[in-house]
Design a protein around this motif. Structure first.
Motif, short mmCIF file in Angstrom:
data_model
loop_
_atom_site.label_atom_id
_atom_site.label_comp_id
_atom_site.label_asym_id
_atom_site.label_seq_id
_atom_site.Cartn_x
_atom_site.Cartn_y
_atom_site.Cartn_z
N GLU A 605 20.26 -84.82 49.06
CA GLU A 605 19.86 -85.18 50.41
C GLU A 605 19.92 -86.70 50.54
N SER A 617 19.15 -88.22 58.63
CA SER A 617 19.08 -87.44 57.39
C SER A 617 20.30 -86.53 57.27
N TYR A 618 20.77 -86.40 56.03
CA TYR A 618 21.96 -85.59 55.79
C TYR A 618 21.84 -84.82 54.48
N LYS A 619 22.70 -83.83 54.35
CA LYS A 619 22.95 -83.17 53.06
C LYS A 619 24.35 -83.57 52.65
N LEU A 630 20.65 -83.21 58.85
CA LEU A 630 19.45 -82.44 58.55
C LEU A 630 18.32 -82.89 59.45
#
Length: 665
Positions: A605, A617-619, A630
């Motif tokens: 993450e 936010s990211y994956k 995310l």
């Protein structure tokens, strides 16, 4: 035509043609970059249309700054002298100079894009300071006579075309009055004022795709924006916490790892890291090799099929090999900052290049407390990127080519020159890696004879454009590209180790090899995580078996890990921690650019802080290198803000200074 004549009377015809020429040329460059990165750019009709529209608006704003001086000249120049010799000289000179500047900047943008996949930024501004290295590098990398000849031919063609179209004749032969000239003059002044006062370079960044953002910009405008703004205030531009809360968050993590906070009542992270097992401290010599631009993707250990790193691939099986390691930044000075200060990257310029960056708590201070000599080796001239001032101002002896400026007069340190007779090959950036390693061995011999342990920080240069190195060493011709430079870099390491192993001091010397950053950091994502992945290894560790370490970490953790392996009890102002003792939930890597500040967690993450008080936010998908959005995690957000905010606060408020920590200078 009547409306056009009112806005641009005949006296302004050449200026109008000048503006049009710039917009056409700038659009061509924009299209070149679009097709260059066609597989990465978002080419949907709406996105590419907006990219080109924003670019067009920035082109108008940029050329207005060039147009205003000549517009004012046209406004105040008396009608009776239109077409006079003076008028013709001024006009021809201004027009020719403007065309040359435009053409030069466009050619320069292409070379800059090839290296960084960016419009001009503060890196380009920095390069202006180091003209010797940069000009020499360009001369060694590109056919300069051909490029200069091309610029002059294009200039001549544009001048000829301008004359043939009768633009100059209309400019010199007319009866336009001051009243007629006022409106176009005010038009250019208004546009320039709007862009100067209200439009920022980052206003071009309206897309999720980074390449669309870069293509939408105008190179000259980006350059002057970077010249004006190469440092960013964290508190002004980023999300923040109350200062005490930010330090409480960071220090709570240190406490969980068993560290003892020494000044809990102050906004500091200074603490004691103890040897809980009470094992005897080990004090081997330490040679740290910081390899220029060594991306993990170059190694066979990470899947490369070119067989250009046989030495490093072999060492991966005979060392403590960190295969989930990330660079903290995208430039050499960022790597140096992360390694020496063990600190997350602060926004704007690297601390290595800032003022008030001397007498700081660095890894060198830990070595000093353990009785080590500290040396910084660089194969070029260490005044480049302020390296001599930073390392010398923080207690390191300097070993470099000895040309250019030395250090701030207030700095007292030893400087040793690498003499001409010690050099077998040299290019714009410095001597061949083999030569710098031979100097390292020579200095190590002297230190060993003196009976004092040494810590050497060695910065290499061979894996850098123009990718030239001594002929006949490897099976790839010098100057043929990055693969050859990587293979020579690997070869030079093998030769260094062979010579070092014959020395008496080698059996008591730890060798650490790690990249300063990747060969490329650009990507279409907000942060291109894959292009921060670097190799790192520790060789010849006492009583440590070879192991491949899968835990996620970054450059700031390498030396705290070494100190732990050596059983050192020491006071620390370093953010890094022992990688081998990390729990799964503690695994993380700080990755950033000069504006985007990211935190990558062990579960892949990612959170990114932007300079418009943004957070995303990211994956991270390791296979595709894509960042999937995310929902924002408040706990994660607090963690990233507290680390970056406290790092910036410590530097800005003297919390990294030895004096602030009660240590003698």
């Amino acid at each position: 035509m009547l409306l056009f004549s009112r806005f641009f009377p005949k006296r302004f015809r050449l200026l109008w043609y000048f503006v049009g020429t710039f917009i056409v040329l700038s659009t061509i460059i924009r299209l070149v970059f679009t097709f260059w990165m066609l597989s990465e750019v978002d080419t949907s009709f709406f996105k590419i249309g907006n990219t080109l529209l924003i670019g067009f608006l920035f082109d108008i704003g940029t050329v207005s700054f060039f147009a205003v001086p000549y517009a004012l000249y046209l406004l105040i120049f008396p009608k009776k002298w239109y077409g006079s010799l003076f008028d013709r000289i001024v006009t021809w000179f201004a027009y020719t100079l403007g065309i040359i500047i435009f053409l030069f900047s466009f050619f320069a943008e292409i070379t800059f894009w090839e290296e960084f996949k960016n419009r001009f930024n503060f890196i380009a501004v920095d390069y202006l300071i180091y003209t010797y290295e940069v000009v020499k590098n360009i001369n060694e990398s590109y056919p300069i006579p051909l490029l200069v000849g091309g610029i002059l031919l294009l200039t001549a063609f544009l001048l000829y075309r301008t004359k043939r179209k009768g633009v100059l004749r209309k400019t010199f032969n007319n009866e336009n009055t001051s009243k007629q000239k006022l409106l176009p003059t005010l038009f250019f002044i208004a546009i320039a004022a709007i862009f100067a006062l209200f439009v920022k370079n980052k206003d071009a960044e309206q897309f999720e795709n980074r390449y669309n953002n870069e293509i939408a910009k105008t190179g000259i405008y980006s350059f002057f924006a970077a010249f004006q703004n190469n440092e960013l205030s964290f508190t002004d531009f980023y999300k923040t916490l109350p200062v005490k809360d930010a330090f409480a968050e960071v220090n709570s993590e240190f406490k969980k790892r068993g560290d003892s906070i020494l000044f809990p009542e102050k906004e500091l992270i200074f603490r004691n890291i103890s040897n809980i097992d009470s094992l005897p401290e080990l004090k081997p010599n330490v040679i740290f090799i910081c390899v220029e631009s060594l991306s993990a993707k170059f190694l066979g250990s990470f899947g490369n099929k070119e067989n250009i790193t046989p030495t490093l691939d072999s060492l991966a099986n005979h060392s403590l090999f960190f295969n989930n390691l990330f660079a903290n930044g995208t430039r050499t000075v960022r790597g140096m900052e992360a390694i020496t200060l063990s600190i997350p990257p602060t926004p704007g310029r690297s601390i290595v290049k800032r003022e008030n960056n001397q007498q700081l708590f660095t890894i060198g201070e830990v070595f000093k407390q353990k009785g080590y000599n500290r040396n910084f080796f660089y194969g070029g001239d260490g005044y480049f990127d302020n390296m001599n001032s930073f390392f010398g101002g923080n207690g390191f002896n300097i070993v470099d080519r000895g040309r250019g400026f030395l250090l701030d007069k207030s700095i007292t340190t030893t400087r040793t020159n690498i003499e001409d007779e010690e050099v077998t090959f040299e290019n714009a950036w410095g001597i061949a890696d083999e030569d710098i390693y031979n100097k390292v061995i020579k200095v190590a011999d002297e230190a060993h004879s003196a009976g004092k342990p040494f810590f050497d920080f060695v910065m290499t240069t061979s894996n850098h454009r123009p990718y030239t190195y001594p002929e006949g060493k490897i099976d790839i011709p010098s100057g043929s590209g990055r693969s050859g430079a990587v293979k020579y870099t690997d070869y030079a390491i093998s030769q260094f180790l062979k010579k070092a192993q014959q020395k008496e001091w080698y059996k008591n010397t730890v060798i650490i090899i790690m990249a300063d950053h990747c060969a490329s950091s650009a990507g279409r994502q907000e942060l291109d995580v894959k292009n921060y992945h670097i190799p790192g290894l520790m060789l010849n560790l006492p009583n440590i078996s070879p192991e491949k370490v899968d835990k996620m970490a970054s450059q700031i953790d390498i030396f705290p890990t070494l100190f732990s392996l050596l059983n050192w009890n020491y006071d620390s102002n370093l953010y890094g921690t022992d990688i081998l003792k990390m729990k799964p939930e503690e695994e993380r890597a700080f990755v950033g650019t000069y504006r985007k500040l990211g935190l990558l967690k062990g579960n892949d993450e990612v959170m990114v802080l932007g300079d418009q008080r943004a957070s995303n936010s990211y994956k991270w998908n390791r296979e595709t290198n894509e960042l999937q959005p995310l929902k924002e995690d408040e706990v994660f957000l607090k963690e990233i803000i507290s680390n970056y905010q406290t790092a910036d606060y410590l530097f800005s408020n003297g919390g990294l200074k030895l004096k602030s920590l009660g240590l003698e200078n």
